[in-house]
Each structure stands twice: as C-alpha cells, then as structure tokens.
Scaffold this motif. Structure first.
Motif, mmCIF file in Angstrom:
data_model
loop_
_atom_site.group_PDB
_atom_site.id
_atom_site.type_symbol
_atom_site.label_atom_id
_atom_site.label_comp_id
_atom_site.label_asym_id
_atom_site.label_seq_id
_atom_site.Cartn_x
_atom_site.Cartn_y
_atom_site.Cartn_z
ATOM 1 N N LEU A 74 0.897 -1.211 0.108
ATOM 2 C CA LEU A 74 0.078 -0.184 0.051
ATOM 3 C C LEU A 74 0.657 1.112 -0.111
ATOM 4 N N LEU A 75 0.085 2.434 -0.455
ATOM 5 C CA LEU A 75 1.133 3.567 -0.225
ATOM 6 C C LEU A 75 0.554 4.517 1.160
ATOM 7 N N HIS A 76 1.558 5.002 1.704
ATOM 8 C CA HIS A 76 1.079 5.706 2.812
ATOM 9 C C HIS A 76 2.147 6.747 3.044
ATOM 10 N N GLU A 77 1.552 8.111 3.090
ATOM 11 C CA GLU A 77 2.324 9.402 3.242
ATOM 12 C C GLU A 77 3.650 9.303 2.378
ATOM 13 N N GLY A 78 3.446 9.155 1.016
ATOM 14 C CA GLY A 78 4.284 9.001 0.045
ATOM 15 C C GLY A 78 5.361 8.121 -0.058
ATOM 16 N N LEU A 79 5.020 6.965 0.724
ATOM 17 C CA LEU A 79 5.878 5.881 0.935
ATOM 18 C C LEU A 79 5.324 4.595 0.774
ATOM 19 N N TRP A 80 5.936 3.443 0.020
ATOM 20 C CA TRP A 80 5.315 1.932 -0.071
ATOM 21 C C TRP A 80 5.283 1.615 1.295
ATOM 22 N N ILE A 81 4.419 0.970 1.971
ATOM 23 C CA ILE A 81 4.412 -0.065 3.068
ATOM 24 C C ILE A 81 4.432 -1.363 2.555
ATOM 25 N N GLU A 82 5.396 -2.339 2.612
ATOM 26 C CA GLU A 82 5.371 -3.494 2.183
ATOM 27 C C GLU A 82 5.394 -4.529 3.137
ATOM 28 N N SER A 83 4.598 -5.524 3.209
ATOM 29 C CA SER A 83 4.835 -6.582 3.917
ATOM 30 C C SER A 83 5.365 -7.966 3.227
ATOM 31 N N GLU A 96 11.037 3.715 -0.413
ATOM 32 C CA GLU A 96 10.870 4.966 -1.377
ATOM 33 C C GLU A 96 10.267 4.431 -2.734
ATOM 34 N N VAL A 97 9.336 5.492 -3.122
ATOM 35 C CA VAL A 97 8.687 5.102 -4.289
ATOM 36 C C VAL A 97 9.524 4.991 -5.636
ATOM 37 N N GLU A 98 10.202 6.225 -5.768
ATOM 38 C CA GLU A 98 10.887 6.419 -7.088
ATOM 39 C C GLU A 98 12.092 5.487 -7.101
ATOM 40 N N THR A 99 12.926 5.018 -6.118
ATOM 41 C CA THR A 99 13.914 4.420 -6.312
ATOM 42 C C THR A 99 13.823 2.752 -5.670
ATOM 43 N N GLY A 100 12.594 2.550 -4.898
ATOM 44 C CA GLY A 100 12.646 1.121 -4.388
ATOM 45 C C GLY A 100 13.432 1.004 -3.284
ATOM 46 N N LYS A 101 14.148 2.127 -2.944
ATOM 47 C CA LYS A 101 15.186 1.890 -1.873
ATOM 48 C C LYS A 101 14.260 1.504 -0.312
ATOM 49 N N VAL A 102 14.881 0.577 0.364
ATOM 50 C CA VAL A 102 14.370 0.260 1.825
ATOM 51 C C VAL A 102 14.716 1.205 2.803
ATOM 52 N N LEU A 103 13.845 2.048 3.259
ATOM 53 C CA LEU A 103 14.511 3.071 4.222
ATOM 54 C C LEU A 103 14.270 2.673 5.649
ATOM 55 N N ALA A 139 3.479 3.382 12.592
ATOM 56 C CA ALA A 139 3.716 3.472 10.705
ATOM 57 C C ALA A 139 4.840 4.076 10.395
ATOM 58 N N THR A 140 5.324 5.134 11.484
ATOM 59 C CA THR A 140 6.503 5.847 11.080
ATOM 60 C C THR A 140 7.908 5.200 11.253
ATOM 61 N N THR A 141 7.759 4.564 12.640
ATOM 62 C CA THR A 141 9.153 4.161 13.177
ATOM 63 C C THR A 141 9.192 2.704 13.146
ATOM 64 N N LEU A 142 8.137 1.962 12.967
ATOM 65 C CA LEU A 142 7.974 0.614 12.728
ATOM 66 C C LEU A 142 8.203 -0.059 14.159
ATOM 67 N N ALA A 143 8.095 0.781 15.112
ATOM 68 C CA ALA A 143 8.285 0.273 16.521
ATOM 69 C C ALA A 143 7.035 -0.834 16.866
ATOM 70 N N TRP A 144 7.318 -1.930 17.558
ATOM 71 C CA TRP A 144 6.131 -2.928 17.517
ATOM 72 C C TRP A 144 5.392 -2.415 18.841
ATOM 73 N N LYS A 145 4.088 -2.617 18.916
ATOM 74 C CA LYS A 145 3.233 -2.106 19.842
ATOM 75 C C LYS A 145 2.682 -3.449 20.370
ATOM 76 N N LYS A 146 2.114 -4.015 19.594
ATOM 77 C CA LYS A 146 1.341 -5.376 20.364
ATOM 78 C C LYS A 146 0.941 -6.444 19.284
ATOM 79 N N ASN A 147 0.575 -7.635 19.691
ATOM 80 C CA ASN A 147 0.195 -8.588 18.798
ATOM 81 C C ASN A 147 -1.419 -8.859 18.922
ATOM 82 N N ALA A 255 -2.002 -1.247 -4.833
ATOM 83 C CA ALA A 255 -1.693 -0.059 -3.893
ATOM 84 C C ALA A 255 -2.531 1.109 -4.539
ATOM 85 N N TYR A 256 -3.312 1.902 -3.881
ATOM 86 C CA TYR A 256 -4.180 3.049 -4.314
ATOM 87 C C TYR A 256 -3.749 4.269 -3.799
#
Ligand SMILES: [Ca+2]
Length: 282
Positions: A74-83, A96-103, A139-147, A255-256
C-alpha cells in the motif's frame, strides 16, 4: 447649460449603474458556474466504474525489490508500506517510491510468515499466514506495539478508514473493529452466485474492495456490503517481459493513491511496480 450638464450627469449615472449591474450579473453567473462545477466534481465517478470487464494500460514502471515476496502492499504518506513473506525472510518495510530503496525494515522473527498489511490511524496492522497472530507497529518508526489473534489463516488486509478488512484464502472477507481488534462480521464473495475463492492481497479503492485472486492475473472488484463481484480486472500480460524464477511469483500487490487517484500493482519478487489505468476490456 445647466440642463446640458444635468443630462450629461444623468447619462453618466446610467452608465455606471449599468456597469455595476453587468459586473453583478457576471459575478452571479460565475458563482452559479462554480456551483455547477463543484457539483459535477463531487458526483463524478471514475470512468472504470461503468464497466464490469476491465483491462489495463501501463502508465509507468517503478523499481521493486526482486527479493521481496510481496504479501501486503500500500501507499502511505508518500512511501510504499510492504509486507513480505517466506520463513526467515518475512518483514515489514517502508520503501521509497521512485527508487525502491528500503528506508526502514523490521524482520519477523521465528517462524512467522508475513501476509497482508494496512495502515489505519498511524498504525500498521500486519497478518501472518498460519500462526493466527497479527502485529501492530507504529507506521513511522516500525516500533512494535502489540500482537493480536484471529482464527484460521491470514492472507490479505486493507481498510475502509474505519474497519480492518481481511481475506483468509477462501471466498469469505472478514471485518474487524480496529480499536478492540474484535471480529464484527463477514461477507461472502460471489460472482453470478458462484463463490470466488483464494482472495489474496486487498485494497480499498473508491468504495470497493479490490482483491487479487491467488495464482491468477485477475483482480476482482467487490461490493463491501453484499460481497457481490462488481467486475473483473484482467491483468494478463502485465509481467510478460519479466523472467519468472518461480511459479509462486504471481501478481499480489495492489496500492491506491486516494489523493491523486493513481493505481499501482506488483507481484511476489517482481522487479517492477506498475502504475496502471483501468480501461474497458472489449
Ligand atoms: Ca494493498
């Protein structure tokens, strides 16, 4: 002389009043025109909604990690979120959308096999395949919150902005309340009365649920209330230039961009992401 000046003054007054009236009328016309335009904008539906049988035109190609076994996209705030899936290779990523770089990337430890993912209220929800466990990350830091737990298999995940919408490999789509992570209801996906099984990666697009049908090049468009299939998008040939290394490398990512009204698709380990337009299949 007095009469002559009085006449001139009256004529001038007449002209000024006329100009004021014309300007006033023009403003009124402009206001009506704007109102009509706004009405049209609000009532305009995407053209593809008129057709039950759709295919695609590629608009542009973007890079995609060929090692990413895409399960949620999916797309979120200008970046791909990918599982991504596979044992010992599962992850959640900001890309990163344009480069595919994993940030930023968080790997799933143990035997967790990553599946569908979505973002709601600043949190990523990610499913796992057979562990009956999902994860919540910032969604920003990828810090785990819960299961969180669910029954059965986890396949695709999306949101309508209020609910989590999940597929499990069958024809059933489940809905969950995101606050309590509580199951609420299901719909059964049917086309002309026949169940459509193997619903995989999901995306909520213009009031419909788009779902990849596993091991096909088809996306079905689902009415989120009734489960009725509203139409089919045939993406045959979209990846014809790619060298497939495995039969498992199937279409599985939608992704939309709801702001710009742009649609993107990719697949498991595909080296490209395609921005596409939907057009009638004749
Ligand atoms: Ca998606």
């Amino acid at each position: 002389m007095i009469n002559f000046f009085a006449m001139q003054f009256s004529y001038l007054l007449f002209l000024m009043t006329s100009v004021t009236l014309i300007v006033s009328c023009d403003k009124k016309s402009e206001s009506v025109a704007q109102s009509i335009e706004l009405h049209n904008v609000n009532s305009t539906q995407p053209a593809w909604k008129s057709f039950s049988s759709l295919t695609f035109q590629t608009v542009r190609e973007l890079p995609h990690d060929p090692l990413a076994f895409t399960q949620g996209f999916l797309l979120h705030e200008g970046l791909w979120i990918e599982s991504t899936g596979l044992e010992d290779q599962s992850s959640i990523r900001r890309v990163e959308v344009e480069t595919g770089k994993v940030l930023l990337m968080k790997e799933l430890k143990g035997d967790f096999f990553g599946e569908g993912a979505t973002v709601l209220d600043g949190k990523i929800y990610q499913l796992s395949w057979k562990n009956q466990q999902g994860f919540v990350f910032d969604a920003t830091t990828l810090a785990w919150k819960k299961n969180f737990s669910y029954n059965g298999e986890g396949w695709g995940l999306t949101t309508d902005g209020k609910q989590l919408i999940m597929s499990d490999g069958t024809e059933t789509i489940r809905f969950y309340d995101p606050t309590a992570l509580k199951f609420t209801h299901t719909i059964e996906v049917k086309k002309s009365g026949q169940p459509i099984k193997m619903l995989n990666e999901l995306e909520y697009v213009e009031g419909e649920i788009f779902a990849n049908v596993w091991q096909t090049n088809e996306i079905v468009r689902i009415n989120p209330t009734s489960g009725e299939v509203l139409g089919v998008i045939d993406l045959s040939g979209i990846d014809k230039a790619e060298e497939k290394k495995s039969v498992d490398h199937v279409l599985n990512g939608i992704a939309y961009d709801n702001d710009k009204k742009l649609l993107y698709v990719t697949g498991k380990c595909w080296p490209k992401i395609y921005q596409i337009n939907l057009v009638e299949k004749k």
